[in-house]
Motif scaffolding. Structure first.
Motif, PDB file in Angstrom:
ATOM      1  N   TRP A 106       0.825  -1.219   0.000  1.00  0.00           N
ATOM      2  CA  TRP A 106       0.000   0.000   0.000  1.00  0.00           C
ATOM      3  C   TRP A 106       0.852   1.259   0.000  1.00  0.00           C
ATOM      4  O   TRP A 106       0.493   2.251  -0.618  1.00  0.00           O
ATOM      5  N   THR A 107       2.011   1.238   0.681  1.00  0.00           N
ATOM      6  CA  THR A 107       2.881   2.415   0.663  1.00  0.00           C
ATOM      7  C   THR A 107       3.518   2.591  -0.710  1.00  0.00           C
ATOM      8  O   THR A 107       3.707   3.724  -1.177  1.00  0.00           O
ATOM      9  N   CYS A 108       3.862   1.457  -1.344  1.00  0.00           N
ATOM     10  CA  CYS A 108       4.453   1.553  -2.681  1.00  0.00           C
ATOM     11  C   CYS A 108       3.461   2.143  -3.682  1.00  0.00           C
ATOM     12  O   CYS A 108       3.851   2.889  -4.592  1.00  0.00           O
ATOM     13  N   ARG A 109       2.195   1.798  -3.518  1.00  0.00           N
ATOM     14  CA  ARG A 109       1.194   2.304  -4.456  1.00  0.00           C
ATOM     15  C   ARG A 109       0.756   3.724  -4.130  1.00  0.00           C
ATOM     16  O   ARG A 109       0.153   4.388  -4.962  1.00  0.00           O
ATOM     17  N   LEU A 110       1.066   4.192  -2.926  1.00  0.00           N
ATOM     18  CA  LEU A 110       0.611   5.511  -2.521  1.00  0.00           C
ATOM     19  C   LEU A 110       1.676   6.583  -2.681  1.00  0.00           C
ATOM     20  O   LEU A 110       1.367   7.739  -2.982  1.00  0.00           O
ATOM     21  N   ARG A 111       2.946   6.211  -2.524  1.00  0.00           N
ATOM     22  CA  ARG A 111       3.962   7.249  -2.385  1.00  0.00           C
ATOM     23  C   ARG A 111       4.219   8.026  -3.672  1.00  0.00           C
ATOM     24  O   ARG A 111       4.319   9.255  -3.633  1.00  0.00           O
ATOM     25  N   GLN A 112       4.345   7.334  -4.807  1.00  0.00           N
ATOM     26  CA  GLN A 112       4.609   8.060  -6.044  1.00  0.00           C
ATOM     27  C   GLN A 112       3.415   8.924  -6.476  1.00  0.00           C
ATOM     28  O   GLN A 112       3.602  10.092  -6.841  1.00  0.00           O
ATOM     29  N   PRO A 113       2.174   8.398  -6.448  1.00  0.00           N
ATOM     30  CA  PRO A 113       1.050   9.277  -6.756  1.00  0.00           C
ATOM     31  C   PRO A 113       0.933  10.453  -5.786  1.00  0.00           C
ATOM     32  O   PRO A 113       0.616  11.577  -6.206  1.00  0.00           O
ATOM     33  N   LEU A 141     -10.305  26.520 -11.016  1.00  0.00           N
ATOM     34  CA  LEU A 141     -10.601  25.585 -12.093  1.00  0.00           C
ATOM     35  C   LEU A 141      -9.338  25.206 -12.861  1.00  0.00           C
ATOM     36  O   LEU A 141      -9.111  24.026 -13.179  1.00  0.00           O
ATOM     37  N   LEU A 142      -8.514  26.213 -13.123  1.00  0.00           N
ATOM     38  CA  LEU A 142      -7.252  25.930 -13.827  1.00  0.00           C
ATOM     39  C   LEU A 142      -6.344  25.027 -12.992  1.00  0.00           C
ATOM     40  O   LEU A 142      -5.707  24.103 -13.518  1.00  0.00           O
ATOM     41  N   VAL A 143      -6.286  25.300 -11.701  1.00  0.00           N
ATOM     42  CA  VAL A 143      -5.468  24.455 -10.818  1.00  0.00           C
ATOM     43  C   VAL A 143      -5.997  23.026 -10.834  1.00  0.00           C
ATOM     44  O   VAL A 143      -5.239  22.049 -10.913  1.00  0.00           O
ATOM     45  N   PHE A 144      -7.324  22.887 -10.753  1.00  0.00           N
ATOM     46  CA  PHE A 144      -7.919  21.551 -10.748  1.00  0.00           C
ATOM     47  C   PHE A 144      -7.640  20.808 -12.050  1.00  0.00           C
ATOM     48  O   PHE A 144      -7.302  19.614 -12.045  1.00  0.00           O
ATOM     49  N   LEU A 145      -7.764  21.526 -13.172  1.00  0.00           N
ATOM     50  CA  LEU A 145      -7.532  20.860 -14.460  1.00  0.00           C
ATOM     51  C   LEU A 145      -6.098  20.373 -14.593  1.00  0.00           C
ATOM     52  O   LEU A 145      -5.845  19.263 -15.073  1.00  0.00           O
ATOM     53  N   CYS A 146      -5.167  21.205 -14.172  1.00  0.00           N
ATOM     54  CA  CYS A 146      -3.753  20.789 -14.246  1.00  0.00           C
ATOM     55  C   CYS A 146      -3.498  19.579 -13.350  1.00  0.00           C
ATOM     56  O   CYS A 146      -2.764  18.653 -13.723  1.00  0.00           O
ATOM     57  N   THR A 147      -4.098  19.604 -12.165  1.00  0.00           N
ATOM     58  CA  THR A 147      -3.886  18.497 -11.228  1.00  0.00           C
ATOM     59  C   THR A 147      -4.619  17.251 -11.692  1.00  0.00           C
ATOM     60  O   THR A 147      -4.142  16.115 -11.489  1.00  0.00           O
ATOM     61  N   PHE A 148      -5.767  17.441 -12.337  1.00  0.00           N
ATOM     62  CA  PHE A 148      -6.565  16.297 -12.773  1.00  0.00           C
ATOM     63  C   PHE A 148      -5.806  15.453 -13.801  1.00  0.00           C
ATOM     64  O   PHE A 148      -5.938  14.224 -13.827  1.00  0.00           O
ATOM     65  N   VAL A 149      -5.025  16.095 -14.619  1.00  0.00           N
ATOM     66  CA  VAL A 149      -4.229  15.340 -15.597  1.00  0.00           C
ATOM     67  C   VAL A 149      -3.276  14.392 -14.870  1.00  0.00           C
ATOM     68  O   VAL A 149      -3.121  13.226 -15.242  1.00  0.00           O
ATOM     69  N   GLN A 150      -2.651  14.898 -13.816  1.00  0.00           N
ATOM     70  CA  GLN A 150      -1.732  14.041 -13.045  1.00  0.00           C
ATOM     71  C   GLN A 150      -2.497  12.915 -12.351  1.00  0.00           C
ATOM     72  O   GLN A 150      -2.017  11.779 -12.270  1.00  0.00           O
ATOM     73  N   ILE A 151      -3.691  13.208 -11.877  1.00  0.00           N
ATOM     74  CA  ILE A 151      -4.497  12.174 -11.228  1.00  0.00           C
ATOM     75  C   ILE A 151      -4.846  11.082 -12.231  1.00  0.00           C
ATOM     76  O   ILE A 151      -4.797   9.888 -11.916  1.00  0.00           O
ATOM     77  N   LEU A 162       4.785  10.651 -14.963  1.00  0.00           N
ATOM     78  CA  LEU A 162       4.444  11.401 -13.756  1.00  0.00           C
ATOM     79  C   LEU A 162       5.442  12.523 -13.510  1.00  0.00           C
ATOM     80  O   LEU A 162       5.074  13.693 -13.318  1.00  0.00           O
ATOM     81  N   ILE A 163       6.724  12.201 -13.545  1.00  0.00           N
ATOM     82  CA  ILE A 163       7.757  13.214 -13.311  1.00  0.00           C
ATOM     83  C   ILE A 163       7.844  14.160 -14.505  1.00  0.00           C
ATOM     84  O   ILE A 163       8.043  15.379 -14.354  1.00  0.00           O
ATOM     85  N   GLY A 164       7.673  13.609 -15.713  1.00  0.00           N
ATOM     86  CA  GLY A 164       7.748  14.451 -16.903  1.00  0.00           C
ATOM     87  C   GLY A 164       6.658  15.503 -16.944  1.00  0.00           C
ATOM     88  O   GLY A 164       6.909  16.675 -17.295  1.00  0.00           O
ATOM     89  N   TYR A 165       5.450  15.126 -16.580  1.00  0.00           N
ATOM     90  CA  TYR A 165       4.352  16.102 -16.556  1.00  0.00           C
ATOM     91  C   TYR A 165       4.613  17.169 -15.499  1.00  0.00           C
ATOM     92  O   TYR A 165       4.351  18.358 -15.731  1.00  0.00           O
TER      93      TYR A 165
END
Length: 994
Positions: free
Chosen positions: A674-681, A725-735, A775-778
């Motif tokens: 669970w930590t491995c799947r949580l830490r990078q995201p 909204l702009l902040v959410f859209l940028c973050t949503f791509v990473q999600i 993830l890092i590239g974005y």
């Protein structure tokens, strides 16, 4: 013609019996005659037959007391059977017993007499010959002793199917029924004995031995079988020699040289006593000690070898002895022997003379030889050695019990009991014939043989199907090879403390009926090595390899000669002389000595190690500082600076920094799924949220200041909802990237055994490096865009987006993550997590420090700068800087035409622009007075250019006057100031946002 044949056979028989006079046989008439072959002497005298005269039979020498006892055992058994009312009633067994002199030639002479008599009977010559002294055919033969002699005899008797039951011939060759059709025996064959010898060597962990065998059908097959068993057990043979009692002195010397020069201490000997005696005498003469002799049953209890004067050389002998039996009444029978009473025993006279070292006056020997005899407490081969000295006459009243000879050694009857059992086997076969019921017999149509006219081949048939119980309650039946399976006793030679004689101590046994691996039993506490030592001697080509090492092959040497090689890392050996090292299980590693496996060291970035503690403290420090800044901004949320930095986005930015610092803690501690799947995201989404906030802030201010004329549309797009909204859209791509990653190739905990042998690194297997790269590239892409806008807005008022500091923070961000890539690729184990934690903390601290520390410093330590006037002054200054640049450009053109420049004044906001070229204000005010005036009336800014300095002054008065002043200012503005109007309009548009 028939008469001629009769005379020829009688001539042959007469010549044969002439060679064996009355004193050279034991003979008694009976209804059925049994033959016997016994070694009453150990050999024959060497005689050169030059054939100048008729050859004579060679003389037998060296009296064998044990051989005479074996002969007595046969006579005792026959007399016991004759006196039995149940076994062969109304039938009398007779015997004809000859001396083989332990040689093949003498044994064949005796065998010819058996065959000749049977041949005469088969010719049925009674009508032609008056044979008043006719002796019935020999229907069975008991003997012989040595396997070589029995082989020759069996070949001859087998031609006439005369059964031969041996009591001491153990060669495994004699089990071949295709060659030896009529041979049976009451002694186990050597196959089990050779196996037992190899088991003993393996038991004592010896692997370097020598072998000596008699050059006959006993020694050669026995030692060959031992070699086969030794090879299976990785026992190496240093030398292998053949011996014989007839070997010349040079051959004996060569064998002794080999023994003396060999490093093998254990010597396996398959031989009889007479064959081994010359070799032992030479070894004793050279005093070669320290050898361990492993003896076969043929000489293990031989009185020829087990002599006190030989003990210092062969005192460490371990040998095999046959199972001893009991013969009730045999002791008394042995004591009754007397030349005058034993009229049927032609050997009794010589026995008496040899026993009492005298001669009987009516004996045939004119010059009797004196004899020395030797005693053994087990059944060995006893001997009398003749010399040229004269003996005194015998009185006939000597007491047989007063002299100690091997003849009277009846304590352990082994060979004697085998003779006794052989006679009884033949008697029970005759009993089966005697009691046979017609229709249930073994012959054609169930017919039975006639006991009164029984023939040898019929007795052989019944012997093959024999099954009876002996006097000890044991079942006796010959197997398909004519053998009896028996067990062995293991004996060790000791020196008697009473009389100094050699005694045979039973120290174990070998059970051929038991499972493999459970047949051998040895009581080591009873064994004396060399007569006194309890320590097991060493007989290996190389020293034992201790646990933690293995045997390494030495080129050109036998496999038993090796060098000890340390086990490689990750392998172990927990036993001595290991052939190979065993690999440790996957999660284990060899200890320092490679004797066992210990659990591998588990490594990960732990909370308790110094490095983990340091990183944790830095993460906690980052969380604390971010929380402190957030608290300051919350407390001073209504101050101009907080408002000017877009208060709501700043809160979101600080929250994202808290998430960044907190995400670093997921990289510390033992990785779980669970930590491995949580830490990078968590890390990726936190940083994208942070950079999105910075990007929106910077982009908003840049759009405001670069807009030509701010309109209501601009204000709508610059509103707070759109920013979020702009902040959410940028973050949503990473999600989305993280969700796809976790769905397709989720990271998991991974135990890495490959990086270092002794350590298990518990790390996170990222599942997909491509997903991590996205993830890092974005994140870096957003950072690059942010850096671009920050750099472009570096000259805007610093109170709005802190352009310089954002630029520095983005530079730090790029430096950190560009350095992270090679560091991440070149490290392994727990340091991978450490590198990522350091990168996260460094980038987070860079963003926190560059963006917020300056403002916190002003809020807490420079409150004078946290005023509305300071903020407006800073904003207006930027507008006037733009206007000044335009004015100065126009001014430079006008100066060419005029030396003076007019300025316009207004009330609120009013500005005056004065140009000074290379000189100062003629009436400067003191610094304190100037600051006071600026606080009261506004602010003054100096803008420096390449050709001079422009001083900008801005004052703020009542709102009523401001409108009038603006209208007047517009009317007074000349064409030169027209280019600055756009900047002023941006100032007016931004004032409400403050």
């Amino acid at each position: 013609m028939t008469l001629y044949r009769c005379c020829l056979i009688l001539l042959l028989f007469t010549w044969n019996t002439a060679a064996y006079g009355p004193n050279q046989r034991a003979q008694k008439k009976g209804d059925i005659i049994l033959g016997g072959l016994f070694p009453i002497h150990f050999g024959v005298a060497a005689k050169d037959q030059d054939l100048k005269s008729r050859p004579e039979s060679v003389e037998c020498i060296r009296y064998n007391f044990r051989g005479f006892r074996w002969l007595q055992a046969m006579i005792f058994a026959i007399e016991e059977i004759n006196s039995s009312p149940t076994l062969l009633p109304n039938m009398t067994l007779g015997y004809r017993i000859f001396d083989t002199c332990n040689t093949v030639s003498k044994a064949l002479e005796a065998t010819l007499s058996f065959v000749a008599q049977n041949k005469i009977d088969s010719l049925n010559l009674d009508e032609f010959c008056n044979c008043s002294e006719h002796i019935p055919s020999t229907i069975a033969v008991v003997g012989a002793t040595g396997s070589g002699i029995s082989t020759a005899v069996a070949n001859l008797l087998g031609l006439f199917y005369i059964p031969q039951v041996s009591y001491a011939s153990s060669s495994r060759l004699l089990s071949n029924k295709n060659q030896f059709k009529s041979f049976l025996r009451t002694i186990p064959n050597d196959e089990h004995q050779a196996t037992a010898m190899a088991d003993i060597i393996e038991y004592f962990r010896w692997n370097w031995v020598g072998t000596i065998a008699a050059d006959d059908d006993y020694g050669r097959p026995g030692i060959e079988k031992f070699r086969e068993e030794a090879e299976e057990r990785d026992i190496c043979i240093d030398f292998s020699e053949l011996i014989s009692q007839y070997s010349d002195e040079e051959e004996i010397q060569q064998v002794v040289e080999v023994i003396q020069n060999s490093t093998a201490r254990v010597i396996v000997v398959f031989s009889s006593g007479p064959d081994l005696e010359p070799l032992i005498k030479e070894i004793v003469r050279r005093n070669i000690t320290g050898k361990i002799w492993l003896a076969s049953e043929a000489w293990a209890s031989s009185s020829l070898i087990a002599m006190p004067e030989f003990f210092r050389v062969i005192g460490s002998t371990i040998g095999f002895a046959l199972k001893a039996g009991q013969i009730p009444g045999f002791r008394e029978f042995l004591q009754k022997v007397h030349p005058k009473k034993s009229t049927n025993n032609g050997f009794a006279k010589e026995f008496w003379e040899e026993t009492f070292n005298c001669y009987l006056p009516d004996g045939s020997k004119n010059s009797p030889a004196s004899t020395s005899f030797h005693k053994g407490h087990e059944e060995g081969l006893g001997a009398g050695n003749g010399t040229s000295a004269f003996r005194p006459p015998c009185t006939g009243d000597e007491n047989i019990t007063s002299v100690e000879t091997p003849y009277m050694d009846y304590t352990h009857l082994r060979i004697s009991y085998n003779v006794y059992l052989a006679v009884y086997s033949i008697a029970h076969a005759l009993q089966d014939i005697y009691t046979c019921t017609p229709g249930k017999g073994l012959f054609t149509n169930g017919s039975c043989a006639d006991i009164k006219k029984v023939e040898a081949w019929q007795v052989l048939k019944h012997l093959r199907h024999l099954n009876f119980t002996n006097n000890m309650g044991e079942q006796v039946d010959f197997d398909e090879f004519g053998d009896l399976v028996g067990n062995y006793s293991i004996i060790n030679w000791h020196l008697s403390p009473e009389d100094g004689s050699v005694v045979f101590e039973e120290v174990g046994h070998y059970n051929v009926y038991a499972k493999k691996g459970e047949r051998l039993f040895i009581n080591e506490n009873k064994i004396l090595w060399g007569g006194f030592s309890k320590e097991v001697p060493f007989s290996n080509c190389s020293r034992d390899c201790l646990p933690g090492t293995r045997k390494g092959i030495i080129e050109g040497e036998p496999t038993c000669c090796f060098e000890c090689v340390d086990c490689p890392d990750g392998e172990y050996s927990d036993e001595t002389d290991a052939s190979a090292c065993d690999k440790c299980p996957e999660d284990y590693w060899s200890n320092e000595n490679h004797t066992s496996c210990i659990p591998k060291q588990i490594e990960f970035l732990a909370w308790t190690e110094p490095f983990g503690i340091a990183l944790t403290l830095f993460a906690v420090l980052g969380i604390f500082l971010t929380s402190f800044v957030l608290g300051v901004f919350t407390k001073f949320r209504n101050t101009p600076i907080v408002k000017a930095t877009n208060r709501e986005l700043s809160y979101l930015l600080l929250f994202s920094l808290l998430c960044c610092f907190s995400s670093s803690l997921f990289f510390i501690g033992e990785p779980q799924n669970w930590t491995c799947r949580l830490r990078q995201p968590a890390f990726g989404i936190s940083f994208v949220l942070c950079i999105s906030c910075i990007l929106v802030k910077t982009n908003r201010v840049l759009l405001v200041f670069e807009a030509k004329i701010p309109t209501s549309l601009h204000r709508k797009w610059w509103g707070l909802n759109l920013q979020f909204l702009l902040v959410f859209l940028c973050t949503f791509v990473q999600i989305v990237i993280c969700v796809i990653w976790l769905y397709t190739a989720p990271p998991s905990s991974y135990r890495n055994h490959e990086l270092e042998d002794e350590i298990i690194f518990i790390t996170c297997h990222e599942g997909s490096l491509m997903a991590l790269g996205f993830l890092i590239g974005y994140t870096c892409l957003l950072a690059a865009i942010c850096f671009f806008f920050a750099f472009k807005s570096r000259k805007l008022p610093e109170n709005f987006n802190e352009a310089k500091f954002i630029t520095f923070s983005m530079l730090i961000f790029f430096i950190v993550w560009i350095s992270f890539i090679p560091a991440y690729a070149s490290t392994y184990g727990k340091f991978v997590s450490a590198v990522e934690v350091i990168a996260i903390l460094a980038a987070s601290f860079g963003l926190l420090a560059c963006i917020f520390f300056n403002k916190v410093y002003i809020i807490l330590f420079k409150p004078s700068r946290n005023t509305i006037e300071e903020v407006r002054c800073s904003t207006a200054a930027h507008a006037f800087k733009v206007a000044a640049r335009a004015t100065l450009r126009r001014s430079n053109v006008s100066r060419k035409r005029s030396n003076s420049l007019g300025g316009s004044t207004g009330s609120t906001p009013s500005s005056s622009i004065s140009s000074k070229s290379n000189h100062e204000d003629p009436f400067p005010l003191p610094a304190s007075a100037e600051r006071q005036r600026q606080q009261q009336r506004g602010c003054k800014q100096k803008v420096s250019f390449g050709s001079g300095t422009v001083t900008l002054s801005l004052s703020f008065e009542e709102p009523q006057k401001n409108a009038m002043a603006n209208r007047n200012a517009k009317r007074r503005n000349s064409l030169e100031a027209q280019n600055s109007d756009d900047s002023l309009m941006r100032h007016r548009a931004l004032l409400p946002l403050q």
